[in-house]
Design an enzyme around this catalytic site. Structure first.
Site, PDB file in Angstrom:
ATOM      1  N   ASP A 155       0.847  -1.339   0.164  1.00 33.12           N
ATOM      2  CA  ASP A 155       0.007   0.091  -0.008  1.00 33.12           C
ATOM      3  C   ASP A 155       0.790   1.326  -0.123  1.00 33.12           C
ATOM      4  O   ASP A 155       2.034   1.281   0.410  1.00 33.12           O
ATOM      5  CB  ASP A 155      -0.776  -0.122   1.207  1.00 33.12           C
ATOM      6  CG  ASP A 155      -2.088   1.043   1.160  1.00 33.12           C
ATOM      7  OD1 ASP A 155      -2.399   1.152  -0.130  1.00 33.12           O
ATOM      8  OD2 ASP A 155      -2.636   1.452   2.157  1.00 33.12           O
TER       9      ASP A 155
ATOM     10  N   ASN B 145     -11.081  -2.667  -5.124  1.00 36.50           N
ATOM     11  CA  ASN B 145     -10.264  -1.536  -5.884  1.00 36.50           C
ATOM     12  C   ASN B 145     -10.813  -1.235  -7.468  1.00 36.50           C
ATOM     13  O   ASN B 145     -10.266  -0.298  -7.710  1.00 36.50           O
ATOM     14  CB  ASN B 145      -8.924  -1.942  -6.116  1.00 36.50           C
ATOM     15  CG  ASN B 145      -7.868  -1.985  -4.692  1.00 36.50           C
ATOM     16  OD1 ASN B 145      -7.197  -2.914  -4.444  1.00 36.50           O
ATOM     17  ND2 ASN B 145      -7.991  -1.059  -3.996  1.00 36.50           N
TER      18      ASN B 145
END
Ligand code: IPE
Ligand code: IPE
Ligand code: MG
Length: 239
Positions: free
Chosen positions: A19, A67
């Site tokens: 991330d 996502n």
């Protein structure tokens, strides 16, 4: 590897939530997709490093089932990067004997991507080195849902009785069937959450979060995580 590192216990299975690509780019006044491009380079370097250390299984979280909510330009850019890196990975990880497997719902990808995924798995399937699971369109809840549906079908067909269902029957229906649970889950970018990563398998995983954004994550950051992992006292509910 220094002497201190060589005495450390290595986790068998490491999971990484990669991330911070977007923030890395934003800090530099660049569009988010540039962060993903640099992140892909980190993926390549760190995978080889972790394999060289002797880790048996590495699971990298590349794209979650959530996502797809991102702007279409960003999703498009990520898919383009995946295609490029899958093509490179075919030869890239050959010398390291890394075996690639994709976990997640592949059916959402376009036919070219599915072909690339299948080709990558096929070409690398007999390699003897580290197993690299790439989690793409992966979601822990989705994975459990598929396992439940599969079990229900077997119950309906009379293959298994509801009272006989064990933890093993669930485990063996997950994408990670036959793979030991992750010992250590690393998350870059500073958040302290799983974001739907390996929900079932992470019951007793050690969680390590670092502020380092994924494109900046390097070998010494990984070594730091291993050092901290060695300080943990894993009790698994015992004393
Ligand atoms: C991780 O980086 C990559 C993917 C989720 C595909 P992010 O894109 O989430 O980066 P941040 O968290 O916005 O910085
Ligand atoms: C988790 O990161 C997914 C991946 C790294 C692929 P996200 O950026 O999607 O997670 P949240 O939104 O911060 O929970
Ligand atoms: Mg993020």
């Amino acid at each position: 590897m220094n002497e201190k590192q060589s005495n450390l216990i290595l986790p068998t299975h490491v999971g990484i939530i990669m991330d911070g690509n977007g923030r890395w780019a934003k800090k530099r006044g660049l569009p988010r997709y540039v962060g993903h491009t640099y992140g892909a380079q980190t993926f390549r370097k760190i995978t080889r490093y972790i394999s060289s250390k002797g880790v048996k299984v590495l699971t990298l979280y590349a794209f979650s089932t959530e996502n797809w909510k991102r702007p279409p330009e960003e999703v498009g850019a990520i898919m383009k990067i995946f295609r490029q890196y899958l093509t490179d990975a075919l030869t890239d990880f050959r010398d390291d004997e890394i075996k690639l497997v994709f976990i997640g719902d592949k059916s959402a990808f376009d036919s070219h991507m599915i072909e690339l995924i299948n080709e990558t798995e096929e070409i690398s399937k007999n390699r003897k080195g580290m197993l690299l699971n790439i989690a793409m369109n992966y979601g822990g809840r989705n994975e459990i849902l598929y396992a439940v549906k599969n079990l229900c079908a077997d119950v309906k067909a009379g293959i298994i009785q509801p009272n006989d269902i064990t933890d093993k029957d669930i485990q063996s229906r997950l994408y990670t069937a036959n793979i030991p649970d992750p010992d250590l889950i690393i998350r870059t970018g500073g958040e302290h959450r799983l974001s739907n990563f390996l929900l079932y398998q992470s019951a007793y995983s050690e969680f390590y979060s670092t502020e380092t954004l994924w494109p900046d994550f390097n070998a010494s950051d990984f070594d730091k995580a291993i050092e901290e992992y060695n300080q943990r006292n894993r009790r698994f509910g015992g004393v």
